[in-house]
Design an enzyme around this catalytic site. Structure first.
Site, PDB file in Angstrom:
ATOM      1  N   HIS A  23     -75.718 -51.071 -51.310  1.00  0.00           N
ATOM      2  CA  HIS A  23     -74.630 -50.803 -50.362  1.00  0.00           C
ATOM      3  C   HIS A  23     -73.699 -52.010 -50.261  1.00  0.00           C
ATOM      4  O   HIS A  23     -72.475 -51.856 -50.255  1.00  0.00           O
ATOM      5  CB  HIS A  23     -75.184 -50.541 -48.946  1.00  0.00           C
ATOM      6  CG  HIS A  23     -76.004 -49.294 -48.811  1.00  0.00           C
ATOM      7  ND1 HIS A  23     -77.238 -49.291 -48.190  1.00  0.00           N
ATOM      8  CD2 HIS A  23     -75.765 -48.016 -49.170  1.00  0.00           C
ATOM      9  CE1 HIS A  23     -77.721 -48.056 -48.174  1.00  0.00           C
ATOM     10  NE2 HIS A  23     -76.845 -47.265 -48.776  1.00  0.00           N
ATOM     11  N   LYS A  47     -81.402 -36.082 -42.418  1.00  0.00           N
ATOM     12  CA  LYS A  47     -82.317 -37.230 -42.429  1.00  0.00           C
ATOM     13  C   LYS A  47     -82.700 -37.650 -41.010  1.00  0.00           C
ATOM     14  O   LYS A  47     -81.865 -37.600 -40.108  1.00  0.00           O
ATOM     15  CB  LYS A  47     -81.654 -38.435 -43.114  1.00  0.00           C
ATOM     16  CG  LYS A  47     -81.390 -38.246 -44.605  1.00  0.00           C
ATOM     17  CD  LYS A  47     -80.736 -39.501 -45.168  1.00  0.00           C
ATOM     18  CE  LYS A  47     -80.384 -39.356 -46.630  1.00  0.00           C
ATOM     19  NZ  LYS A  47     -79.539 -40.465 -47.109  1.00  0.00           N
ATOM     20  N   ARG A  96     -74.797 -43.464 -57.934  1.00  0.00           N
ATOM     21  CA  ARG A  96     -75.836 -44.071 -58.766  1.00  0.00           C
ATOM     22  C   ARG A  96     -76.045 -43.248 -60.030  1.00  0.00           C
ATOM     23  O   ARG A  96     -75.655 -43.656 -61.103  1.00  0.00           O
ATOM     24  CB  ARG A  96     -77.151 -44.178 -57.986  1.00  0.00           C
ATOM     25  CG  ARG A  96     -77.158 -45.304 -56.978  1.00  0.00           C
ATOM     26  CD  ARG A  96     -78.277 -45.169 -56.001  1.00  0.00           C
ATOM     27  NE  ARG A  96     -78.207 -43.870 -55.347  1.00  0.00           N
ATOM     28  CZ  ARG A  96     -78.912 -43.511 -54.301  1.00  0.00           C
ATOM     29  NH1 ARG A  96     -79.799 -44.336 -53.807  1.00  0.00           N
ATOM     30  NH2 ARG A  96     -78.773 -42.335 -53.753  1.00  0.00           N
ATOM     31  N   SER A 134     -82.305 -46.632 -49.743  1.00  0.00           N
ATOM     32  CA  SER A 134     -82.942 -47.004 -48.478  1.00  0.00           C
ATOM     33  C   SER A 134     -84.369 -46.456 -48.426  1.00  0.00           C
ATOM     34  O   SER A 134     -85.274 -47.112 -47.910  1.00  0.00           O
ATOM     35  CB  SER A 134     -82.139 -46.453 -47.301  1.00  0.00           C
ATOM     36  OG  SER A 134     -80.842 -46.978 -47.307  1.00  0.00           O
TER      37      SER A 134
HETATM   38  O1  PNS Z   1     -76.076 -42.291 -46.917  1.00  0.00           O
HETATM   39  P1  PNS Z   1     -75.989 -40.781 -46.835  1.00  0.00           P
HETATM   40  O2  PNS Z   1     -77.100 -40.221 -45.980  1.00  0.00           O
HETATM   41  O3  PNS Z   1     -75.930 -40.117 -48.178  1.00  0.00           O
HETATM   42  O4  PNS Z   1     -74.582 -40.482 -46.111  1.00  0.00           O
HETATM   43  C1  PNS Z   1     -74.204 -39.142 -45.804  1.00  0.00           C
HETATM   44  C2  PNS Z   1     -73.163 -39.155 -44.664  1.00  0.00           C
HETATM   45  C3  PNS Z   1     -73.786 -39.794 -43.419  1.00  0.00           C
HETATM   46  C4  PNS Z   1     -71.951 -39.922 -45.101  1.00  0.00           C
HETATM   47  C5  PNS Z   1     -72.767 -37.672 -44.377  1.00  0.00           C
HETATM   48  O5  PNS Z   1     -73.915 -36.938 -43.975  1.00  0.00           O
HETATM   49  C6  PNS Z   1     -71.658 -37.570 -43.325  1.00  0.00           C
HETATM   50  O6  PNS Z   1     -70.503 -37.692 -43.659  1.00  0.00           O
HETATM   51  N1  PNS Z   1     -72.047 -37.350 -42.051  1.00  0.00           N
HETATM   52  C7  PNS Z   1     -71.110 -37.219 -40.951  1.00  0.00           C
HETATM   53  C8  PNS Z   1     -70.954 -35.753 -40.540  1.00  0.00           C
HETATM   54  C9  PNS Z   1     -70.057 -35.010 -41.526  1.00  0.00           C
HETATM   55  O7  PNS Z   1     -68.877 -35.248 -41.608  1.00  0.00           O
HETATM   56  N2  PNS Z   1     -70.673 -34.089 -42.289  1.00  0.00           N
HETATM   57  C10 PNS Z   1     -69.951 -33.288 -43.249  1.00  0.00           C
HETATM   58  C11 PNS Z   1     -69.741 -33.984 -44.549  1.00  0.00           C
HETATM   59  S1  PNS Z   1     -68.915 -32.903 -45.644  1.00  0.00           S
END
Ligand code: PNS
Length: 178
Positions: A23, A47, A96, A134
């Protein structure tokens, strides 16, 4: 700055549970491209986080304190809404492996629909960070493995202590009736 003299702002969203060297690499590279980068600790509904949003923000602030154009925030709503209100024009994510792609592609398309003014930009991870996540960090720490190669030195002990404690608690509670 853009042609109107406004700063070019990018949002770098994720769970960051906890932040890894992978990150940090993406954040540093985004900070070299944009005038301002907002690292956003967001909610991934699929998650269950181990660290609270405040802890995650605090750890990212610690490891990015040498990057003057990086800010760290948390937001409990839609990423697209945050992007709009922050005036950002880009969402930066690290990619990745090919296995990341389908999920990221889907999110990028949904975010484009919800917030057409922002582009999702993927930065390809360094080859040495290909396997890093993570979840891998948490699993190694849980079994008392050495996480020094995976997380920034400043937060290594904090992560290890927290996860080791969790392991102790789980083992101590084994067989205890609730
Ligand atoms: O590190 P991650 O878990 O892959 O990140 C995913 C994250 C947190 C960026 C995604 O779940 C997110 O954008 N969450 C906020 C809510 C949202 O906008 N969801 C719709 C995405 S299309």
């Amino acid at each position: 700055m853009n042609e109107l003299g406004k700063p070019r702002i990018a949002v770098c969203p994720g769970s960051f549970d906890p932040v890894t060297l992978g990150h940090v690499d993406i954040i540093q590279r985004a900070a070299a491209i944009f005038d301002k980068v907002i690292v956003l600790v967001s909610i991934n509904p699929t998650k269950e986080p181990m660290f609270s949003s405040e802890e995650r923000v605090d750890m990212i602030r610690t490891v990015t304190k040498n990057l003057p154009n990086v800010e760290v925030e948390t937001y409990g709503g839609l990423l697209a809404d945050f992007v709009k209100k922050s005036g950002a024009t880009a969402i930066v994510k690290g990619l990745r492996a090919v296995s990341d792609f389908e999920y990221e592609f889907q999110m990028a398309l949904a975010n484009k629909k919800l917030c057409p003014e922002a582009e999702t930009i993927f930065l390809v991870t360094r080859s040495e960070n290909m396997y890093l996540s993570s979840s891998v960090v948490k699993q190694i720490a849980y079994f008392n493995g050495d996480i020094s190669d995976f997380v920034p030195a400043e937060i290594k002990d904090r992560i290890a202590a927290r996860i080791t404690k969790l392991n102790v608690d789980v083992n101590t509670n084994e067989g205890v009736e609730n």
